[in-house]
Design a protein around this motif. Structure first.
Motif, PDB file in Angstrom:
ATOM      1  N   SER A   6       0.863  -1.041  -0.061  1.00  0.00           N
ATOM      2  CA  SER A   6      -0.151  -0.121   0.014  1.00  0.00           C
ATOM      3  C   SER A   6       0.991   1.236  -0.193  1.00  0.00           C
ATOM      4  CB  SER A   6      -0.869  -0.164   1.458  1.00  0.00           C
ATOM      5  OG  SER A   6      -1.770   1.109   1.148  1.00  0.00           O
ATOM      6  N   ASN A  52      -5.503  -0.148   0.594  1.00  0.00           N
ATOM      7  CA  ASN A  52      -5.434  -1.485   0.157  1.00  0.00           C
ATOM      8  C   ASN A  52      -6.592  -1.883  -0.391  1.00  0.00           C
ATOM      9  OD1 ASN A  52      -4.076  -3.852  -0.653  1.00  0.00           O
ATOM     10  ND2 ASN A  52      -4.946  -4.788   1.314  1.00  0.00           N
ATOM     11  N   ARG A  55      -7.939   0.803  -3.297  1.00  0.00           N
ATOM     12  CA  ARG A  55      -7.126   0.725  -4.634  1.00  0.00           C
ATOM     13  C   ARG A  55      -6.681  -0.545  -5.068  1.00  0.00           C
ATOM     14  NH1 ARG A  55      -5.310   6.024  -5.449  1.00  0.00           N
ATOM     15  NH2 ARG A  55      -5.638   7.269  -3.498  1.00  0.00           N
ATOM     16  N   LYS A  56      -7.103  -1.573  -4.263  1.00  0.00           N
ATOM     17  CA  LYS A  56      -6.983  -3.278  -4.605  1.00  0.00           C
ATOM     18  C   LYS A  56      -5.597  -3.422  -4.791  1.00  0.00           C
ATOM     19  CE  LYS A  56     -11.479  -3.883  -4.834  1.00  0.00           C
ATOM     20  NZ  LYS A  56     -12.121  -4.352  -3.976  1.00  0.00           N
ATOM     21  N   TYR A  57      -4.779  -3.179  -4.083  1.00  0.00           N
ATOM     22  CA  TYR A  57      -2.976  -3.386  -4.182  1.00  0.00           C
ATOM     23  C   TYR A  57      -3.004  -4.837  -4.281  1.00  0.00           C
ATOM     24  CZ  TYR A  57      -2.265   1.592  -3.566  1.00  0.00           C
ATOM     25  OH  TYR A  57      -2.262   3.123  -3.616  1.00  0.00           O
ATOM     26  N   ASP A  59      -4.743  -7.323  -5.445  1.00  0.00           N
ATOM     27  CA  ASP A  59      -5.160  -7.694  -6.922  1.00  0.00           C
ATOM     28  C   ASP A  59      -4.078  -7.450  -7.939  1.00  0.00           C
ATOM     29  OD1 ASP A  59      -7.604  -8.048  -5.682  1.00  0.00           O
ATOM     30  OD2 ASP A  59      -8.715  -7.117  -7.262  1.00  0.00           O
ATOM     31  N   LYS A  60      -3.330  -6.579  -7.659  1.00  0.00           N
ATOM     32  CA  LYS A  60      -2.336  -5.956  -8.537  1.00  0.00           C
ATOM     33  C   LYS A  60      -0.736  -6.929  -8.289  1.00  0.00           C
ATOM     34  CE  LYS A  60      -4.239  -1.494  -8.983  1.00  0.00           C
ATOM     35  NZ  LYS A  60      -4.035   0.090  -8.414  1.00  0.00           N
ATOM     36  N   SER A  61      -0.524  -6.954  -6.929  1.00  0.00           N
ATOM     37  CA  SER A  61       0.435  -7.763  -6.304  1.00  0.00           C
ATOM     38  C   SER A  61       0.408  -9.239  -6.799  1.00  0.00           C
ATOM     39  CB  SER A  61       0.574  -7.542  -4.837  1.00  0.00           C
ATOM     40  OG  SER A  61       1.682  -8.411  -4.306  1.00  0.00           O
ATOM     41  N   LYS A  63      -1.806 -10.483  -9.094  1.00  0.00           N
ATOM     42  CA  LYS A  63      -2.056 -10.458 -10.535  1.00  0.00           C
ATOM     43  C   LYS A  63      -3.142 -11.440 -10.601  1.00  0.00           C
ATOM     44  CE  LYS A  63       2.496  -9.501 -12.207  1.00  0.00           C
ATOM     45  NZ  LYS A  63       3.796  -9.879 -12.711  1.00  0.00           N
ATOM     46  N   LYS A  65      -7.603 -11.608  -8.799  1.00  0.00           N
ATOM     47  CA  LYS A  65      -8.806 -11.102  -8.229  1.00  0.00           C
ATOM     48  C   LYS A  65      -8.826 -11.669  -6.769  1.00  0.00           C
ATOM     49  CE  LYS A  65     -12.960  -9.240  -7.945  1.00  0.00           C
ATOM     50  NZ  LYS A  65     -12.748  -7.830  -7.180  1.00  0.00           N
TER      51      LYS A  65
END
Length: 83
Positions: A6, A52, A55-57, A59-61, A63, A65
């Motif tokens: 985050s 977190n 911004r859905k961090y 999900d990004k980390s 890769k 859902k």
């Protein structure tokens, strides 16, 4: 030393909460810090936890859902720690 997904600050593992992905659909909070799987770290404060979720961090980390209940559980656990 690990980086918070985050705020991006580098801290000791003991200052962070680890979330682990055990498979494509199984995520959990790792209180031991040693569970098998891909891990991501979040500061143990509500500001990082709320950012977190917003911004859905994770999900990004990962890769992938991440279920919303994991984000809510993180906030709940951190809220219990702060009390």
């Amino acid at each position: 030393m690990r980086r918070c997904v985050s705020c991006r600050e580098i801290k000791n593992k003991s200052e962070l909460l680890r979330v682990v992905r055990k498979s494509d659909e199984i995520f959990e909070i790792d209180f031991t810090g040693n569970a098998d799987g891909r891990g991501a770290y979040i500061c143990k404060n509500l500001t990082c936890a709320n950012n977190n979720k917003k911004r859905k961090y994770l999900d990004k980390s990962f890769k992938s859902k991440v279920p919303i209940d994991i984000y809510e559980k993180i906030i709940s656990v951190i809220d219990d720690i702060d009390e």
